[in-house]
Design an enzyme around this catalytic site. Structure first.
Site, PDB file in Angstrom:
ATOM      1  N   ALA A  13      16.675  -3.673  -0.800  1.00 44.45           N
ATOM      2  CA  ALA A  13      17.732  -4.091   0.134  1.00 44.45           C
ATOM      3  C   ALA A  13      17.370  -3.752   1.573  1.00 44.45           C
ATOM      4  O   ALA A  13      18.147  -4.010   2.484  1.00 44.45           O
ATOM      5  CB  ALA A  13      19.054  -3.407  -0.253  1.00 44.45           C
ATOM      6  N   GLY A  14      16.192  -3.201   1.784  1.00 48.35           N
ATOM      7  CA  GLY A  14      15.804  -2.740   3.126  1.00 48.35           C
ATOM      8  C   GLY A  14      15.104  -3.805   3.942  1.00 48.35           C
ATOM      9  O   GLY A  14      14.912  -4.939   3.501  1.00 48.35           O
ATOM     10  N   ILE A  16      11.835  -4.020   5.240  1.00 49.17           N
ATOM     11  CA  ILE A  16      10.494  -4.511   4.898  1.00 49.17           C
ATOM     12  C   ILE A  16      10.599  -5.493   3.728  1.00 49.17           C
ATOM     13  O   ILE A  16      10.008  -6.576   3.739  1.00 49.17           O
ATOM     14  CB  ILE A  16       9.538  -3.345   4.546  1.00 49.17           C
ATOM     15  CG1 ILE A  16       9.283  -2.499   5.796  1.00 49.17           C
ATOM     16  CG2 ILE A  16       8.217  -3.862   3.968  1.00 49.17           C
ATOM     17  CD1 ILE A  16       8.370  -1.310   5.580  1.00 49.17           C
ATOM     18  N   ARG A  98       8.830  17.715   8.581  1.00 52.39           N
ATOM     19  CA  ARG A  98       8.004  16.988   7.615  1.00 52.39           C
ATOM     20  C   ARG A  98       8.259  17.498   6.196  1.00 52.39           C
ATOM     21  O   ARG A  98       8.291  16.744   5.246  1.00 52.39           O
ATOM     22  CB  ARG A  98       6.529  17.142   7.978  1.00 52.39           C
ATOM     23  CG  ARG A  98       5.645  16.217   7.166  1.00 52.39           C
ATOM     24  CD  ARG A  98       4.228  16.222   7.635  1.00 52.39           C
ATOM     25  NE  ARG A  98       3.538  17.411   7.190  1.00 52.39           N
ATOM     26  CZ  ARG A  98       2.275  17.698   7.502  1.00 52.39           C
ATOM     27  NH1 ARG A  98       1.607  16.912   8.294  1.00 52.39           N
ATOM     28  NH2 ARG A  98       1.703  18.789   7.058  1.00 52.39           N
ATOM     29  N   GLN A 112       9.834   7.787 -10.051  1.00 52.90           N
ATOM     30  CA  GLN A 112       9.247   6.449 -10.192  1.00 52.90           C
ATOM     31  C   GLN A 112       7.902   6.515 -10.927  1.00 52.90           C
ATOM     32  O   GLN A 112       7.581   5.605 -11.698  1.00 52.90           O
ATOM     33  CB  GLN A 112       9.140   5.779  -8.819  1.00 52.90           C
ATOM     34  CG  GLN A 112      10.558   5.546  -8.277  1.00 52.90           C
ATOM     35  CD  GLN A 112      10.639   4.759  -6.993  1.00 52.90           C
ATOM     36  OE1 GLN A 112       9.630   4.407  -6.405  1.00 52.90           O
ATOM     37  NE2 GLN A 112      11.845   4.496  -6.554  1.00 52.90           N
ATOM     38  N   ASP A 159      -2.249  -0.662   9.715  1.00 56.06           N
ATOM     39  CA  ASP A 159      -3.090  -0.035  10.745  1.00 56.06           C
ATOM     40  C   ASP A 159      -4.365  -0.862  10.946  1.00 56.06           C
ATOM     41  O   ASP A 159      -4.816  -1.064  12.065  1.00 56.06           O
ATOM     42  CB  ASP A 159      -3.427   1.399  10.333  1.00 56.06           C
ATOM     43  CG  ASP A 159      -2.167   2.169   9.975  1.00 56.06           C
ATOM     44  OD1 ASP A 159      -1.369   2.423  10.869  1.00 56.06           O
ATOM     45  OD2 ASP A 159      -1.973   2.471   8.782  1.00 56.06           O
ATOM     46  N   HIS A 187      -1.991   7.604   6.617  1.00 55.27           N
ATOM     47  CA  HIS A 187      -1.161   6.690   7.412  1.00 55.27           C
ATOM     48  C   HIS A 187      -0.225   7.545   8.258  1.00 55.27           C
ATOM     49  O   HIS A 187       0.941   7.747   7.931  1.00 55.27           O
ATOM     50  CB  HIS A 187      -0.371   5.735   6.515  1.00 55.27           C
ATOM     51  CG  HIS A 187       0.655   4.964   7.302  1.00 55.27           C
ATOM     52  ND1 HIS A 187       0.305   3.996   8.211  1.00 55.27           N
ATOM     53  CD2 HIS A 187       1.999   5.054   7.360  1.00 55.27           C
ATOM     54  CE1 HIS A 187       1.399   3.528   8.789  1.00 55.27           C
ATOM     55  NE2 HIS A 187       2.445   4.154   8.290  1.00 55.27           N
TER      56      HIS A 187
END
Ligand code: NAI
Length: 332
Positions: A13-14, A16, A98, A112, A159, A187
């Site tokens: 649903a985002g 991207i 972080r 997942q 990138d 990344h």
């Protein structure tokens, strides 16, 4: 026509996913002869939004798109999956360290990984986009021991695309005239965008990029920083992170994995390190790879000078730190 394959998109649903789903349904990733079933995973509060996405997918009226399954249950999403785009992740919020970000994400990618292990095909190809992508991919692979480590990758293709576009602009050529620029490492802002092995195809023939640019200070300085900070520049301007370009890069990554790379061309992918270039094993590190028959090979024996070596070591060190932090969360 081939039998449909099950393709999972998490974070469906985002933003991207909103750009990625069209590419998948239109055949630009798995090819125009490969029908797909889409399994769309998101969290329970997003199910209504996801229904809207499903309505739009219906309204695309595309032949290749067969079943569409919106769900909040990883067991349903990953059932017999042939490919998975793990886009959904906990976003970094203001004031978040972080470690907090890792902590939230490690839990998501553990669940997942376990679901992939139990329900997906053993040859499933997993692309992790959600940040911190490299370490999330490592965790996911760790919790899916019945699936080969080579089947878990993290995305550094955005990138690479950014670096390719920046070099094309600098040399005033079309973007496809530039090949074999490399993204090494994480990344994150410690990644090393490396143009020293890249080629530019000019009307007079192929030329090494460093020779064509003829400005090592720019290649080792401004260029590297520009690519490292490009994501932050997009956020500053758009007030949201890169989505259209991230979705395009995710499609590029999976398409090359599925279909293969052209002779003489490399792409960069975060893969579980096998120790190549002296990089520690068991971190997900971005290397240049070639791909054939769904298998990638790390490009070997590229000369690495002292400058590059220091950059590779710095980004590897960051990944080792992330791994240690992730492990400390998992041990709690
Ligand atoms: P977004 O916030 O628009 O969408 C994320 C979606 O993931 C939301 O719908 C959310 O509900 C869902 N989600 C959260 N936890 C989930 C879970 N456990 N299972 C399934 N879905 C879950 O974010 P956007 O812009 O789509 O970005 C997604 C991720 O991609 C972020 O982590 C972002 O940092 C990362 N990213 C990575 C890039 C790369 O080059 N590797 C480039 C750009 C973004």
């Amino acid at each position: 026509m081939a039998e449909p394959i099950n393709v999972v998109v998490t974070g469906a649903a985002g933003q991207i996913a909103y750009s990625l789903l069209y590419q998948l349904a239109a055949g630009s990733v798995f090819g125009p002869e490969q029908p797909i079933n889409l399994r769309l995973l998101d969290i329970p509060p997003m199910m209504e939004v996801l229904q809207g996405v499903v309505m739009e997918l219906d309204d695309l009226a595309l032949n290749l798109l067969r079943e569409v399954t919106p769900t909040a249950d990883p067991a349903v999403a990953f059932k017999d999956a042939a490919a998975a785009f793990l886009v959904g992740a906990m976003p970094r919020k203001q004031g978040m360290e972080r470690k907090d970000l890792l902590s939230a994400n490690v839990k998501i990618f553990k669940v997942q990984g376990e679901a992939l292990d139990k329900f997906a095909r053993k040859d499933v190809k997993v692309l992790v986009v959600g940040n911190p992508a490299n370490t999330n991919a490592l965790i996911c692979s760790h919790y899916a021991p019945s699936i080969p480590k080579e089947n878990f990758t993290a995305m550094t293709r955005l990138d690479q695309n950014r670096a390719q576009a920046a070099l094309a602009a600098r040399l005033s050529v079309q973007v496809d005239r530039i090949q074999n620029v490399i993204i090494w490492g994480n990344h994150s802002s410690t990644q090393y965008p490396d143009a020293h092995h890249a080629l530019v195809h000019l009307p007079s023939g192929a030329k090494p990029v460093p020779e064509a640019v003829n400005d090592d200070a720019w290649l080792n300085g401004e260029f590297v920083e520009k690519i490292q900070k490009r994501g932050a520049a997009v956020i500053a301007a758009r007030k949201m992170s890169s989505a259209m370009s991230a979705a395009k890069a995710a499609g590029d990554h999976m398409r090359d994995w599925w279909i293969g790379t052209r002779p003489g061309k490399w792409v960069s992918m975060g893969v579980v390190s096998d120790g190549s270039y002296g990089i520690p094993k068991d971190i997900v590190f971005s290397f240049p790879v070639t791909i054939k028959d769904h298998q990638f090979k790390i490009v070997q024996d590229l000369p690495i000078n002292e400058f590059a070596k220091a950059k590779l070591n710095a980004t590897a060190k960051e990944l080792e730190e992330e791994r240690a932090e992730a492990n400390s969360v998992l041990e709690q």
